[in-house]
Design a protein around this motif. Structure first.
Motif, mmCIF file in Angstrom:
data_model
loop_
_atom_site.group_PDB
_atom_site.id
_atom_site.type_symbol
_atom_site.label_atom_id
_atom_site.label_comp_id
_atom_site.label_asym_id
_atom_site.label_seq_id
_atom_site.Cartn_x
_atom_site.Cartn_y
_atom_site.Cartn_z
ATOM 1 N N PRO A 134 0.820 -1.214 0.000
ATOM 2 C CA PRO A 134 0.000 0.000 0.000
ATOM 3 C C PRO A 134 0.857 1.269 0.000
ATOM 4 O O PRO A 134 0.434 2.308 -0.509
ATOM 5 C CB PRO A 134 -0.823 -0.104 1.291
ATOM 6 C CG PRO A 134 -0.141 -1.123 2.141
ATOM 7 C CD PRO A 134 0.644 -2.016 1.216
ATOM 8 N N SER A 135 2.070 1.174 0.530
ATOM 9 C CA SER A 135 2.946 2.352 0.557
ATOM 10 C C SER A 135 3.490 2.660 -0.831
ATOM 11 O O SER A 135 3.819 3.805 -1.128
ATOM 12 C CB SER A 135 4.099 2.132 1.543
ATOM 13 O OG SER A 135 3.581 1.896 2.837
ATOM 14 N N SER A 136 3.587 1.652 -1.693
ATOM 15 C CA SER A 136 3.970 1.895 -3.095
ATOM 16 C C SER A 136 2.742 2.269 -3.913
ATOM 17 O O SER A 136 2.808 3.153 -4.778
ATOM 18 C CB SER A 136 4.637 0.652 -3.691
ATOM 19 O OG SER A 136 5.834 0.375 -3.005
ATOM 20 N N GLY A 180 -4.166 -14.910 4.783
ATOM 21 C CA GLY A 180 -4.272 -14.327 6.119
ATOM 22 C C GLY A 180 -4.286 -12.808 6.129
ATOM 23 O O GLY A 180 -4.462 -12.198 7.174
ATOM 24 N N GLU A 181 -4.065 -12.183 4.982
ATOM 25 C CA GLU A 181 -4.167 -10.720 4.905
ATOM 26 C C GLU A 181 -5.278 -10.359 3.926
ATOM 27 O O GLU A 181 -5.483 -11.059 2.935
ATOM 28 C CB GLU A 181 -2.861 -10.093 4.401
ATOM 29 C CG GLU A 181 -1.711 -10.117 5.388
ATOM 30 C CD GLU A 181 -1.848 -9.094 6.523
ATOM 31 O OE1 GLU A 181 -2.897 -8.429 6.619
ATOM 32 O OE2 GLU A 181 -0.886 -8.980 7.298
ATOM 33 N N GLU A 182 -5.957 -9.255 4.205
ATOM 34 C CA GLU A 182 -6.973 -8.804 3.274
ATOM 35 C C GLU A 182 -6.311 -7.990 2.153
ATOM 36 O O GLU A 182 -5.419 -7.181 2.420
ATOM 37 C CB GLU A 182 -8.000 -7.937 4.009
ATOM 38 C CG GLU A 182 -9.242 -7.725 3.179
ATOM 39 C CD GLU A 182 -10.314 -6.933 3.909
ATOM 40 O OE1 GLU A 182 -11.489 -7.169 3.635
ATOM 41 O OE2 GLU A 182 -9.971 -6.072 4.745
ATOM 42 N N VAL A 183 -6.735 -8.241 0.920
ATOM 43 C CA VAL A 183 -6.281 -7.423 -0.208
ATOM 44 C C VAL A 183 -7.516 -6.941 -0.973
ATOM 45 O O VAL A 183 -8.615 -7.479 -0.804
ATOM 46 C CB VAL A 183 -5.340 -8.186 -1.170
ATOM 47 C CG1 VAL A 183 -4.084 -8.655 -0.464
ATOM 48 C CG2 VAL A 183 -6.052 -9.345 -1.847
ATOM 49 N N MET A 204 -4.716 -4.545 2.433
ATOM 50 C CA MET A 204 -5.682 -3.671 3.115
ATOM 51 C C MET A 204 -5.637 -3.864 4.633
ATOM 52 O O MET A 204 -6.601 -3.551 5.334
ATOM 53 C CB MET A 204 -7.097 -3.942 2.599
ATOM 54 C CG MET A 204 -7.303 -3.571 1.143
ATOM 55 S SD MET A 204 -7.060 -1.822 0.792
ATOM 56 C CE MET A 204 -8.538 -1.142 1.532
ATOM 57 N N ASN A 205 -4.549 -4.382 5.152
ATOM 58 C CA ASN A 205 -4.392 -4.511 6.606
ATOM 59 C C ASN A 205 -4.696 -3.142 7.239
ATOM 60 O O ASN A 205 -4.107 -2.134 6.840
ATOM 61 C CB ASN A 205 -2.941 -4.953 6.870
ATOM 62 C CG ASN A 205 -2.617 -5.066 8.338
ATOM 63 O OD1 ASN A 205 -2.928 -4.193 9.120
ATOM 64 N ND2 ASN A 205 -1.972 -6.157 8.707
ATOM 65 N N ILE A 214 -5.542 5.876 2.677
ATOM 66 C CA ILE A 214 -6.812 5.721 1.954
ATOM 67 C C ILE A 214 -7.934 6.379 2.764
ATOM 68 O O ILE A 214 -8.757 7.127 2.213
ATOM 69 C CB ILE A 214 -7.106 4.225 1.684
ATOM 70 C CG1 ILE A 214 -6.037 3.666 0.735
ATOM 71 C CG2 ILE A 214 -8.506 4.023 1.110
ATOM 72 C CD1 ILE A 214 -6.151 2.184 0.447
ATOM 73 N N ASP A 215 -7.954 6.134 4.072
ATOM 74 C CA ASP A 215 -8.978 6.754 4.927
ATOM 75 C C ASP A 215 -8.930 8.277 4.785
ATOM 76 O O ASP A 215 -9.962 8.944 4.659
ATOM 77 C CB ASP A 215 -8.754 6.381 6.401
ATOM 78 C CG ASP A 215 -8.863 4.870 6.637
ATOM 79 O OD1 ASP A 215 -9.506 4.193 5.814
ATOM 80 O OD2 ASP A 215 -8.279 4.374 7.618
ATOM 81 N N THR A 216 -7.726 8.819 4.804
ATOM 82 C CA THR A 216 -7.566 10.280 4.748
ATOM 83 C C THR A 216 -8.000 10.831 3.391
ATOM 84 O O THR A 216 -8.717 11.840 3.305
ATOM 85 C CB THR A 216 -6.093 10.657 5.035
ATOM 86 O OG1 THR A 216 -5.743 10.118 6.306
ATOM 87 C CG2 THR A 216 -5.889 12.160 5.039
#
Ligand code: S3P
Length: 448
Positions: free
Chosen positions: A246-248, A299-302, A271-272, A279-281
């Motif tokens: 997400p940082s990239s 185990g992680e949401e994407v 989307m952890n 994204i929220d901001t």
């Protein structure tokens, strides 16, 4: 450092709308940990989607130097680990280049081994504070030999015969410090406890649990997380699919928002919730971001993000959100430069100790390109100019910081005049495909 000895400037200019689908490289935090934990665990770990950036490859080299077998075969990285407690003393200094995460987590990993490990890195890494990791390690019995004054690298760690488990309250919001103590706990008898008053990215806890570590997390009445790890247990290799970073993703995302007419989809983004503060901001600022096909990936949401150019308005970012978007403030400041009104960012102390002093680097870069802003001790206020009229025309000092370089190249995609960054080499540490990927979406970036 990268192989090129001299800086490579790059210039970004306004182009047509950005469009298409992009897949950003694997998450950097998860990639480092995949090689590290795979290299430590017993048996085989297979990794797909690994970020093949310089920072992560340095961590792989370090694990190899301590006994792990790591091979790149097609799309996969195959890691045969040594077994928890069985790392070997490295014959040569471990060179972490530009990578704070690699260096700090590895300090924790080896700090409780009865062996010597020398840590070296580039000028940026050598200027960053390591005392925040060394303080808890010293309590566990680690000796720090020949550090540069102020607990900077290069430095050498010598672990004790028998490490002492501790309970450590992390004094700053830092996933790296939390992780270093937990990793030190892996080779320590008994239970090591980390108390985290302010939650930070939780990849270490989640991934160690996936490797079979005896780790538990409890939240107390004040919201502080108590993370307990039982040392000297077996870790078992596993398969890992690294989700997109997400940082990239933040760079094409903000670019699509500010370049008029853009419509871009970024596929397979992690989307952890400890990583989605940007994204929220942006949603609060009025961004058009559709979060599509949320799904579980190992185990992680994407999800896939469909992003359309938007009229943004300034907001006040809650300081409590900072740990969940700490690496994204530079590019948020760029989005804010195109928003109606002021965007107020506070609680940014940690930005001062990243790959560069990011608060100062962002403020100077904005000023050089005609963006009105004011920098406080731990705050930044950006006054936007919708449409980007009059913006650009400056050269930005990147201070060996990949995120400063990428953020200001994004600024140039929508500002009236081109924006030059003095050195684009560091982009390879986290996002080697950046130039090609942005070009495919329609951006115009020239490298000297
Ligand atoms: C990271 C933690 C953060 C972040 C860095 C990656 C990690 O650093 O800035 O890019 O993978 O644990 P801090 O722990 O210094 O906040």
């Amino acid at each position: 450092m990268t192989k090129d000895a001299s800086p490579v400037p790059a210039t970004s200019r306004r182009a047509g709308p950005l469009s298409g689908t992009a897949r950003v490289p694997g998450d950097k935090s998860i990639s480092h940990r995949s090689l590290m934990f795979g290299g430590l665990a017993s048996g085989r770990t297979r990794i797909t989607g690994l970020l093949e950036g310089e920072d992560v490859l340095r961590t792989g080299e370090a694990m190899k130097a301590m006994g792990a077998h790591i091979e790149h075969a097609g799309d996969e990285w195959i890691v045969d680990g040594v077994g928890n407690g069985c790392l070997l003393e490295a014959a040569e200094p471990l060179d972490f280049g530009n990578a704070g995460t690699g260096a700090r987590l590895t300090m924790g990993l080896v700090g409780t081994y009865d062996m010597k490990t020398r840590f070296v890195g580039d000028a940026s890494l050598s200027s960053r504070p390591m005392g925040r990791v060394l303080a808890p390690l010293r309590q566990m019995g680690t000796q720090v030999l020949d550090a540069v004054p102020g607990d900077r690298m290069p430095l050498t760690l010598a672990g004790p015969k028998h490490a002492a488990p501790i309970t450590y309250r992390v004094p700053m919001a830092s996933a790296q410090v939390k992780s270093a103590v937990l990793l030190a706990g892996l080779n320590t008898p008994g239970v090591t406890t980390v108390i985290e008053p302010v939650a930070t990215r939780d990849h270490t806890e989640k991934m160690l649990a996936g490797f079979g570590a005896a780790i538990e997390v409890e939240v107390d009445g004040d919201g502080a997380r108590h993370i307990r790890i039982q040392g000297q247990t077996r870790l078992q290799g596993r398969d890992i699919a690294v989700p997109g970073d997400p940082s990239s993703a933040a760079f094409p995302l903000v670019a699509a928002l500010i370049v008029p007419g853009s419509d871009v989809t970024i596929a397979n983004v992690l989307m952890n919730p400890t990583r989605t503060g940007l994204i929220d901001t942006l949603l609060e600022m009025g961004a058009s971001i559709d979060i599509l096909d949320r799904r579980d990936a190992g185990g992680e949401e994407v999800a896939d993000l469909r992003v359309r150019a938007s009229d943004l308005r300034g907001v006040t970012v809650p300081p409590a959100r900072a740990p969940f978007m700490i690496d994204e403030y530079p590019v948020l400041a760029v989005a804010a430069a195109f928003a109606e009104g002021d965007t107020v960012m506070d609680g940014l102390d940690e930005l001062r100790v990243k790959e560069s002093d990011r608060l100062a680097a962002v403020a100077r870069g904005l000023e050089a390109n005609g963006v009105a802003c004011s920098e406080g001790e731990a705050s930044l206020v950006v006054s936007g100019r919708p449409g980007g009229k009059g913006l650009g025309g400056g050269t930005v000092a990147t201070h060996l910081d990949h995120r400063i370089a990428m953020s200001f190249l994004v600024l140039g995609m929508a500002s009236e005049k081109p924006v030059t960054v003095d050195d684009a080499r560091m982009i390879a540490t986290s996002f080697p495909e950046f130039m090609v990927l942005m070009g495919q979406l329609g951006a115009a970036i020239d490298q000297d």
